[in-house]
Design a protein around this motif. Sequence first.
Motif, PDB file in Angstrom:
ATOM      1  N   LYS A  23       0.828  -1.212   0.000  1.00 51.82           N
ATOM      2  CA  LYS A  23       0.000   0.000   0.000  1.00 51.82           C
ATOM      3  C   LYS A  23       0.860   1.260   0.000  1.00 51.82           C
ATOM      4  N   ALA A  24       2.159   1.122   0.274  1.00 50.36           N
ATOM      5  CA  ALA A  24       3.079   2.257   0.274  1.00 50.36           C
ATOM      6  C   ALA A  24       3.681   2.510  -1.106  1.00 50.36           C
ATOM      7  N   LEU A  25       3.304   1.731  -2.095  1.00 55.09           N
ATOM      8  CA  LEU A  25       3.838   1.919  -3.449  1.00 55.09           C
ATOM      9  C   LEU A  25       3.439   3.290  -3.996  1.00 55.09           C
ATOM     10  N   PRO A  26       4.272   3.897  -4.805  1.00 53.98           N
ATOM     11  CA  PRO A  26       3.936   5.207  -5.370  1.00 53.98           C
ATOM     12  C   PRO A  26       2.916   5.088  -6.509  1.00 53.98           C
ATOM     13  N   PRO A  27       2.141   6.136  -6.734  1.00 50.43           N
ATOM     14  CA  PRO A  27       1.142   6.119  -7.812  1.00 50.43           C
ATOM     15  C   PRO A  27       1.747   6.581  -9.138  1.00 50.43           C
ATOM     16  N   LEU A  28       2.588   5.740  -9.726  1.00 45.01           N
ATOM     17  CA  LEU A  28       3.240   6.130 -10.973  1.00 45.01           C
ATOM     18  C   LEU A  28       3.188   5.006 -12.001  1.00 45.01           C
ATOM     19  N   SER A  29       3.448   5.367 -13.238  1.00 45.69           N
ATOM     20  CA  SER A  29       3.512   4.408 -14.340  1.00 45.69           C
ATOM     21  C   SER A  29       4.825   3.644 -14.221  1.00 45.69           C
ATOM     22  N   LEU A  42       9.657 -13.538 -10.047  1.00 40.43           N
ATOM     23  CA  LEU A  42       8.532 -14.460 -10.151  1.00 40.43           C
ATOM     24  C   LEU A  42       7.487 -13.997 -11.155  1.00 40.43           C
ATOM     25  N   TYR A  43       7.351 -12.690 -11.297  1.00 33.93           N
ATOM     26  CA  TYR A  43       6.301 -12.127 -12.145  1.00 33.93           C
ATOM     27  C   TYR A  43       6.745 -10.748 -12.602  1.00 33.93           C
ATOM     28  N   ILE A  44       6.398 -10.395 -13.827  1.00 31.07           N
ATOM     29  CA  ILE A  44       6.680  -9.068 -14.379  1.00 31.07           C
ATOM     30  C   ILE A  44       5.379  -8.520 -14.949  1.00 31.07           C
ATOM     31  N   GLY A  45       5.085  -7.272 -14.651  1.00 27.62           N
ATOM     32  CA  GLY A  45       3.876  -6.648 -15.181  1.00 27.62           C
ATOM     33  C   GLY A  45       4.110  -5.161 -15.436  1.00 27.62           C
ATOM     34  N   LYS A  46       3.068  -4.511 -15.936  1.00 25.46           N
ATOM     35  CA  LYS A  46       3.127  -3.075 -16.205  1.00 25.46           C
ATOM     36  C   LYS A  46       1.857  -2.432 -15.683  1.00 25.46           C
ATOM     37  N   THR A  47       1.922  -1.161 -15.430  1.00 27.53           N
ATOM     38  CA  THR A  47       0.757  -0.441 -14.936  1.00 27.53           C
ATOM     39  C   THR A  47       0.922   1.058 -15.147  1.00 27.53           C
ATOM     40  N   THR A  48      -0.194   1.754 -15.174  1.00 30.43           N
ATOM     41  CA  THR A  48      -0.162   3.215 -15.217  1.00 30.43           C
ATOM     42  C   THR A  48      -0.213   3.809 -13.808  1.00 30.43           C
ATOM     43  N   ASN A  49      -0.566   2.984 -12.804  1.00 23.66           N
ATOM     44  CA  ASN A  49      -0.589   3.428 -11.407  1.00 23.66           C
ATOM     45  C   ASN A  49      -0.215   2.242 -10.523  1.00 23.66           C
ATOM     46  N   LEU A  50       1.029   2.218 -10.104  1.00 28.55           N
ATOM     47  CA  LEU A  50       1.566   1.091  -9.353  1.00 28.55           C
ATOM     48  C   LEU A  50       0.802   0.828  -8.056  1.00 28.55           C
ATOM     49  N   ARG A  51       0.493   1.869  -7.311  1.00 27.41           N
ATOM     50  CA  ARG A  51      -0.229   1.696  -6.043  1.00 27.41           C
ATOM     51  C   ARG A  51      -1.607   1.075  -6.273  1.00 27.41           C
ATOM     52  N   MET A  52      -2.369   1.629  -7.217  1.00 27.50           N
ATOM     53  CA  MET A  52      -3.711   1.085  -7.477  1.00 27.50           C
ATOM     54  C   MET A  52      -3.636  -0.347  -7.993  1.00 27.50           C
ATOM     55  N   ARG A  53      -2.646  -0.633  -8.830  1.00 29.15           N
ATOM     56  CA  ARG A  53      -2.514  -1.972  -9.395  1.00 29.15           C
ATOM     57  C   ARG A  53      -2.346  -3.017  -8.299  1.00 29.15           C
ATOM     58  N   TRP A  54      -1.517  -2.723  -7.311  1.00 24.20           N
ATOM     59  CA  TRP A  54      -1.268  -3.707  -6.262  1.00 24.20           C
ATOM     60  C   TRP A  54      -2.318  -3.700  -5.160  1.00 24.20           C
ATOM     61  N   ASN A  55      -3.245  -2.763  -5.179  1.00 22.59           N
ATOM     62  CA  ASN A  55      -4.377  -2.832  -4.246  1.00 22.59           C
ATOM     63  C   ASN A  55      -5.356  -3.916  -4.667  1.00 22.59           C
ATOM     64  N   THR A  56      -5.384  -4.232  -5.974  1.00 26.22           N
ATOM     65  CA  THR A  56      -6.361  -5.203  -6.487  1.00 26.22           C
ATOM     66  C   THR A  56      -5.730  -6.204  -7.454  1.00 26.22           C
ATOM     67  N   HIS A  57      -4.460  -6.501  -7.291  1.00 25.55           N
ATOM     68  CA  HIS A  57      -3.768  -7.353  -8.266  1.00 25.55           C
ATOM     69  C   HIS A  57      -4.346  -8.765  -8.294  1.00 25.55           C
ATOM     70  N   HIS A  58      -4.565  -9.290  -9.492  1.00 25.84           N
ATOM     71  CA  HIS A  58      -5.150 -10.618  -9.661  1.00 25.84           C
ATOM     72  C   HIS A  58      -4.201 -11.745  -9.263  1.00 25.84           C
ATOM     73  N   CYS A  68       9.803 -14.286   1.285  1.00 26.86           N
ATOM     74  CA  CYS A  68      10.623 -13.071   1.116  1.00 26.86           C
ATOM     75  C   CYS A  68      10.197 -12.233  -0.084  1.00 26.86           C
ATOM     76  N   LEU A  69       8.927 -12.187  -0.370  1.00 25.86           N
ATOM     77  CA  LEU A  69       8.463 -11.473  -1.553  1.00 25.86           C
ATOM     78  C   LEU A  69       8.566  -9.961  -1.375  1.00 25.86           C
ATOM     79  N   ARG A  70       8.990  -9.309  -2.460  1.00 27.25           N
ATOM     80  CA  ARG A  70       8.997  -7.852  -2.497  1.00 27.25           C
ATOM     81  C   ARG A  70       8.554  -7.404  -3.889  1.00 27.25           C
ATOM     82  N   ILE A  71       8.098  -6.172  -3.971  1.00 26.24           N
ATOM     83  CA  ILE A  71       7.688  -5.578  -5.244  1.00 26.24           C
ATOM     84  C   ILE A  71       8.721  -4.510  -5.589  1.00 26.24           C
TER      85      ILE A  71
END
Length: 122
Positions: A23-29, A42-58, A68-71
């Motif tokens: 939830k501390a991720l910045p809201p950036l592309s 483990l996974y690579i993705g893209k987004t226009t808003n990193l914070r919003m993407r990880w609030n509801t990531h599938h 030890c997962l990190r984003i």
Amino acid sequence: MDVLAPENLDLASLPWVPFAERKALPPLSAVYFAVGTGDTILYIGKTTNLRMRWNTHHKTAMLEAAPCLRIAWMACDASRAAAIEWALIQHFMPPYPHGSLSLVRAYAGSSLLFSSDRPFFA
């Protein structure tokens, strides 16, 4: 504009947050990485808003089990994110399925597929 080839990506130099603090991720592309033990991507993705993407990531439920997962992320212009993401997926071949058939259709057979003589722009 900096040129970056996927094999030169220094994962340790990228900004990151622990998965539990997403939830501390910045809201950036950005192009982002779910990184596990030993800097395993483990996974690579893209987004226009990193914070919003990880609030509801599938993939949240699947990734929560990884130790030890990190984003980590690499900020980029939204217009280049898909090409950068595809080059990184082709290079790193992360184990978690991407599931983006539109990405595969958009870039399969194009010159944006990664090869060592075709770096992408970051």
